[in-house]
Design a protein around this motif. Sequence first.
Motif, mmCIF file in Angstrom:
data_model
loop_
_atom_site.group_PDB
_atom_site.id
_atom_site.type_symbol
_atom_site.label_atom_id
_atom_site.label_comp_id
_atom_site.label_asym_id
_atom_site.label_seq_id
_atom_site.Cartn_x
_atom_site.Cartn_y
_atom_site.Cartn_z
ATOM 1 N N PHE A 39 0.839 -1.200 0.000
ATOM 2 C CA PHE A 39 0.000 0.000 0.000
ATOM 3 C C PHE A 39 0.876 1.253 0.000
ATOM 4 O O PHE A 39 0.688 2.162 -0.810
ATOM 5 C CB PHE A 39 -0.927 -0.013 1.224
ATOM 6 C CG PHE A 39 -1.822 1.184 1.341
ATOM 7 C CD1 PHE A 39 -2.926 1.327 0.514
ATOM 8 C CD2 PHE A 39 -1.580 2.171 2.289
ATOM 9 C CE1 PHE A 39 -3.770 2.422 0.627
ATOM 10 C CE2 PHE A 39 -2.405 3.260 2.407
ATOM 11 C CZ PHE A 39 -3.506 3.387 1.573
ATOM 12 N N GLU A 42 2.569 1.722 -3.436
ATOM 13 C CA GLU A 42 1.748 1.951 -4.620
ATOM 14 C C GLU A 42 0.891 3.201 -4.588
ATOM 15 O O GLU A 42 0.488 3.700 -5.646
ATOM 16 C CB GLU A 42 0.873 0.716 -4.883
ATOM 17 C CG GLU A 42 1.710 -0.498 -5.247
ATOM 18 C CD GLU A 42 0.887 -1.744 -5.531
ATOM 19 O OE1 GLU A 42 -0.363 -1.681 -5.488
ATOM 20 O OE2 GLU A 42 1.500 -2.790 -5.811
ATOM 21 N N VAL A 43 0.573 3.705 -3.418
ATOM 22 C CA VAL A 43 -0.215 4.945 -3.326
ATOM 23 C C VAL A 43 0.354 5.813 -2.211
ATOM 24 O O VAL A 43 0.900 5.292 -1.226
ATOM 25 C CB VAL A 43 -1.716 4.677 -3.050
ATOM 26 C CG1 VAL A 43 -2.384 3.941 -4.184
ATOM 27 C CG2 VAL A 43 -1.919 3.942 -1.754
ATOM 28 N N GLN A 66 -7.139 8.065 -4.627
ATOM 29 C CA GLN A 66 -6.196 7.018 -5.045
ATOM 30 C C GLN A 66 -6.186 5.886 -4.023
ATOM 31 O O GLN A 66 -6.172 4.702 -4.393
ATOM 32 C CB GLN A 66 -4.777 7.584 -5.190
ATOM 33 C CG GLN A 66 -4.593 8.514 -6.346
ATOM 34 C CD GLN A 66 -3.209 9.161 -6.329
ATOM 35 O OE1 GLN A 66 -2.444 9.049 -5.372
ATOM 36 N NE2 GLN A 66 -2.879 9.858 -7.401
ATOM 37 N N GLN A 67 -6.181 6.244 -2.746
ATOM 38 C CA GLN A 67 -6.207 5.222 -1.702
ATOM 39 C C GLN A 67 -7.477 4.374 -1.822
ATOM 40 O O GLN A 67 -7.417 3.144 -1.735
ATOM 41 C CB GLN A 67 -6.141 5.868 -0.314
ATOM 42 C CG GLN A 67 -4.811 6.493 0.009
ATOM 43 C CD GLN A 67 -4.807 7.148 1.384
ATOM 44 O OE1 GLN A 67 -5.747 7.008 2.174
ATOM 45 N NE2 GLN A 67 -3.737 7.886 1.682
ATOM 46 N N ARG A 69 -9.312 3.790 -4.457
ATOM 47 C CA ARG A 69 -9.218 2.907 -5.625
ATOM 48 C C ARG A 69 -8.386 1.665 -5.291
ATOM 49 O O ARG A 69 -8.740 0.542 -5.650
ATOM 50 C CB ARG A 69 -8.608 3.647 -6.823
ATOM 51 C CG ARG A 69 -9.610 4.482 -7.595
ATOM 52 C CD ARG A 69 -9.070 4.989 -8.915
ATOM 53 N NE ARG A 69 -7.910 5.853 -8.803
ATOM 54 C CZ ARG A 69 -7.957 7.159 -8.547
ATOM 55 N NH1 ARG A 69 -9.121 7.759 -8.361
ATOM 56 N NH2 ARG A 69 -6.850 7.865 -8.471
ATOM 57 N N TRP A 70 -7.276 1.850 -4.573
ATOM 58 C CA TRP A 70 -6.433 0.730 -4.178
ATOM 59 C C TRP A 70 -7.213 -0.199 -3.243
ATOM 60 O O TRP A 70 -7.178 -1.417 -3.378
ATOM 61 C CB TRP A 70 -5.163 1.244 -3.500
ATOM 62 C CG TRP A 70 -4.093 0.219 -3.334
ATOM 63 C CD1 TRP A 70 -3.046 -0.018 -4.170
ATOM 64 C CD2 TRP A 70 -3.947 -0.716 -2.247
ATOM 65 N NE1 TRP A 70 -2.264 -1.038 -3.674
ATOM 66 C CE2 TRP A 70 -2.797 -1.482 -2.501
ATOM 67 C CE3 TRP A 70 -4.670 -0.983 -1.100
ATOM 68 C CZ2 TRP A 70 -2.359 -2.482 -1.644
ATOM 69 C CZ3 TRP A 70 -4.245 -1.992 -0.238
ATOM 70 C CH2 TRP A 70 -3.095 -2.717 -0.521
ATOM 71 N N HIS A 73 -9.543 -2.966 -4.535
ATOM 72 C CA HIS A 73 -8.938 -4.198 -5.033
ATOM 73 C C HIS A 73 -8.708 -5.235 -3.936
ATOM 74 O O HIS A 73 -8.421 -6.397 -4.235
ATOM 75 C CB HIS A 73 -7.599 -3.915 -5.730
ATOM 76 C CG HIS A 73 -7.755 -3.117 -6.981
ATOM 77 N ND1 HIS A 73 -8.387 -3.590 -8.102
ATOM 78 C CD2 HIS A 73 -7.368 -1.857 -7.277
ATOM 79 C CE1 HIS A 73 -8.373 -2.672 -9.035
ATOM 80 N NE2 HIS A 73 -7.771 -1.611 -8.558
#
Length: 182
Positions: A39, A42-43, A66-67, A69-70, A73
């Motif tokens: 985490f 990537e963000v 952005q967080q 969206r991550w 997943h």
Amino acid sequence: MAAEVGSDLDEGGFGTPTANNILIHTGQLDYVVALAERFAREVPNTVTFPFDSATLDPAAQTILAQQARWMRHFPEVTFRVFGHTDLVGSERYNQGLGLRRARAAANFIVRQGISRRRVEAVVSNGETQPLIPTPDRERQNRRAVTEVSGFVQDNARILNGEYARVVHREYVESAVRAPNTP
């Protein structure tokens, strides 16, 4: 002498040591650590705030989106948002302000479609963990930090359909075509 397992944890309030012990004893801690590292890689995990404010500016909203969206997943993963302040103001005031900042960030994430039960904003470090030790106003100290904290389900190894899609997508994306050979 080596420190005991979990001794470096921020107490954060009632239940944190118990949650850590559960993660260790069920074997989930390794997954939490790996996902937390991913985490953070990537963000961006930190947003900052104007002086004496818990208002999210457009840059902070972009990072929190952005967080979110991550987070979509990994539907089985839970997160904790920590609010911080600079050293200006009383400790009591800053504790409240830090908590308001954590709640503002968590609420924004929830408005992006992430379940409230996956995002916790109950911890405030107030002025106790400045990035830049100065008694003056310092924007980098006025922040909310989002971290992976555990799993919604008791068993991190349970795969639901959404998680299976994520694993499959990442597997396919990681595939590399073999170079053309004569």
